[in-house]
Enzyme design. Structure first.
Site, PDB file in Angstrom:
ATOM      1  N   GLY A   1       1.003  -1.125  -0.022  1.00 51.42           N
ATOM      2  CA  GLY A   1      -0.039  -0.040  -0.049  1.00 51.42           C
ATOM      3  C   GLY A   1       0.867   1.326  -0.025  1.00 51.42           C
ATOM      4  O   GLY A   1       1.996   1.293  -0.641  1.00 51.42           O
ATOM      5  N   SER A   2       0.251   2.258   0.518  1.00 55.73           N
ATOM      6  CA  SER A   2       0.999   3.421   0.413  1.00 55.73           C
ATOM      7  C   SER A   2       2.558   3.507   1.270  1.00 55.73           C
ATOM      8  O   SER A   2       3.286   4.729   1.172  1.00 55.73           O
ATOM      9  CB  SER A   2       0.095   4.507   1.389  1.00 55.73           C
TER      10      SER A   2
END
Length: 605
Positions: free
Chosen positions: A304-305
């Site tokens: 993810g981020s």
């Protein structure tokens, strides 16, 4: 007058002519005795000279035995000298089945002493009656084993051994692993350093009586070599902190599993590694394969981020970007690219690269990645260790996955910029942040104190420093980790990550992986850590709300345990830095705003 000649009768003459002669009898007797003596001498010569070794070996085989001399396995210590794995003496009961069966009336007594059914014990011995050695019970307490031997049952004997004991139980189980009944490492560091820890058993020759009891030690055949001790980089105190906080969070969020890895930024040494669910290596039979899995090393997740700093490292290295510009238009929070909707939680409009990190803008990260050469982006991912093992030496470590750059499609390039289409282990991700914290110098993670592996400079130190500053914005007001990643009197640099879980070629709509990766203290990094919570079901599922608090609580304690000087005294971010002691220093405002990064939705790229 009848005159007849006198002649002796024939039988009388024969008796006188062929009768037994004492001399002849003597000769016969002497000859027989001489032959017998000669035979005895020949037999004795055959036994004592010609076939001496054969008969000696046969005799030795019945009374002379070579028995092992057990050695203790080396002790495993944490970095402060606290024992994590020790060997304790135990006794194993063994028997000669044929001898035991001769005293069949004693079987009930023996069965009760070793905790077996009498019928089962009898069948076990009868099936192995041709053997001379079988185990009846392994690794008994010495006092319980001695009680069995005191029964004096013929053919029953004891053998000294060692059993592994883990004082920290389930807290350190995934790091240490365990040994089997023969004291050989099976998983974890027990397996990785088995040759170092195991030592070499000795051997001695002994004389046993017909009951199998040792009556005399003849000689030592081979000297025992005890196992060597091993000092790990793990700090048991920090390990306990991480375990307790992770356990509490999993219970509160009803998550499936969780992991936390903490690395010393300057050496690459692993200070703590915790996984839940876990197991107790002292009661191995009650555990399951799922509980014994070291998820930090073997399980991979889409980051993810938390991967966005790697994209920013490539952007800064390209010379096209600085932390402050050029600005990126993220629009109204929706960016349709090749029929795919890349979304942010809010309409952030124009953002600087630092703003992209602070707000965790998927659109901003994707648009920046699209302006970079694919080869540069791929090489940067690879330089940070994505798609390859960290070379930690831990058994079963996964390499993660990174598609070869030349095969990237434009949409894949954009999606990977915010953490989809690739996967990493928790250890790999922690090492990425440790590299950023140490000025772009990547160390091979190590579990042994003072055994630093290879290191290499993968990005320029000035770029690494800029990345730390950009990551610090995430924990400041308006960032996705504020205020839950705050640590009183310490500056924190970090990044949240929330990703949909993949299953069957698509992404699940309501199942998430929540992560936070961070560096402390930001001004002079000492530790990097990653927290991954798998599928939280109660409350929030965002990395900033679920994982960041675990990071903050654990690292708060770790910084103080390691006596790391504070770097953020006298200010606390609440809409901006506050100067002086105004009552907010050292406490977290409960109503501080939180802005979170958005998980992506849609089909697998």
């Amino acid at each position: 007058m009848n005159m007849r000649p006198r002649f002796p009768t024939q039988p009388t003459a024969r008796r006188r002519q062929h009768g037994p002669s004492p001399r002849r009898r003597m000769i016969v007797v002497v000859a027989v005795l001489s032959l017998a003596s000669l035979g005895l001498v020949a037999r004795a010569f055959d036994l004592q000279v010609v076939r001496k070794e054969f008969y000696q070996s046969q005799g030795d085989a019945r009374f002379l035995r070579e028995v092992p001399i057990a050695v203790s396995r080396g002790t495993i210590f944490d970095r402060n000298g606290e024992p994590l794995a020790v060997s304790t003496p135990v006794m194993s009961i063994w028997a000669n089945p044929s001898e035991v069966l001769e005293s069949e009336d004693r079987l009930p007594q023996l069965a009760k002493a070793i905790g077996m059914d009498t019928g089962e014990l009898k069948q076990y011995l009868m099936q192995r009656s041709e053997r001379e050695f079988v185990y009846l019970r392994r690794q008994m307490r010495p006092d319980a084993a001695q009680a069995v031997l005191d029964l004096g049952i013929p053919g029953v004997n004891g053998q000294r051994e060692y059993r592994r004991y883990y004082p920290s139980g389930e807290v350190t189980s995934h790091i240490l692993g365990f040994t089997n009944i023969d004291d050989h490492g099976q998983e974890g560091l027990e397996l990785a350093f088995d040759d170092w820890l195991a030592g070499k058993p000795g051997a001695k020759r002994v004389i046993r009586d017909r009951m199998g009891h040792i009556v005399e030690d003849v000689e030592q055949v081979r000297a025992p070599q005890p196992g060597r001790n091993l000092t790990l980089s793990i700090d048991r105190r920090i390990q306990f902190l991480a375990y307790n906080e992770l356990k509490n969070t999993l219970e509160q969020s009803q998550a499936d599993s969780g992991s936390m890895v903490i690395i010393d930024v300057t050496t690459g040494e692993v200070l703590a590694m915790v996984n839940l669910p876990t197991y107790n290596p002292n009661a191995l039979r009650s555990s399951t394969p799922s509980q014994r899995r070291n998820r930090s090393m073997t399980d991979v997740v889409e980051p993810g981020s938390t991967i966005k700093p790697v994209v920013m490292a490539a952007a800064l290295s390209s010379g096209k970007y600085t932390p402050n510009g050029p600005l990126v238009d993220t629009g109204n929070g929706h960016f349709y690219y090749m029929t795919h909707d890349i979304r942010d939680t809010h309409a952030y409009g124009m953002l600087s690269p630092t703003g992209v990190i602070q707000k965790s803008s998927n659109i901003g990260a994707a648009k920046i990645a699209m302006t970079l050469d694919t080869s540069l982006l791929y090489d940067t991912y690879r330089a940070f260790g994505l798609g390859s093992s960290t070379n930690s030496g831990f058994p079963g470590e996964a390499s993660g996955y990174l598609k070869v750059g030349r095969d990237w499609r434009p949409l894949e390039k954009a999606i990977m910029a915010y953490g989809y289409g690739l996967n990493v282990t928790a250890l790999q991700l922690a090492n990425v942040y440790a590299t950023i914290g140490d000025g772009g110098l990547m160390h091979e993670p190590s579990f042994v104190k003072g055994a630093a592996g290879d290191s290499k400079q993968i990005i320029a130190p000035e770029i690494a420093r800029k990345l730390v500053t950009m990551l610090e914005s995430t924990t400041q007001p308006g960032g996705t980790a504020a205020p839950y990643a705050w640590i009183a009197n310490y500056a924190v640099a970090g990044k949240t990550g929330t990703a949909h879980k993949a299953s069957g070629g698509s992404y699940l709509k309501n199942n998430y992986s929540a992560a936070f990766a961070g560096i402390v203290p930001a001004s002079n990094p000492r530790m990097a850590a990653v927290v991954v919570i798998d599928d939280p079901k109660k409350g929030s599922y965002y990395g900033g709300l679920v994982s960041a608090p675990v990071f903050a609580k654990v690292m708060d304690g770790a910084l103080r345990l390691l006596d790391v000087p504070p770097d953020n005294i006298g200010r606390w971010y609440v809409g901006g830095p506050l100067q002086g002691n105004n009552g907010l220093v050292g406490s977290k405002p409960p109503d501080a705003p939180v802005v979170e990064d958005a998980p992506v939705e849609g089909a697998t790229p």
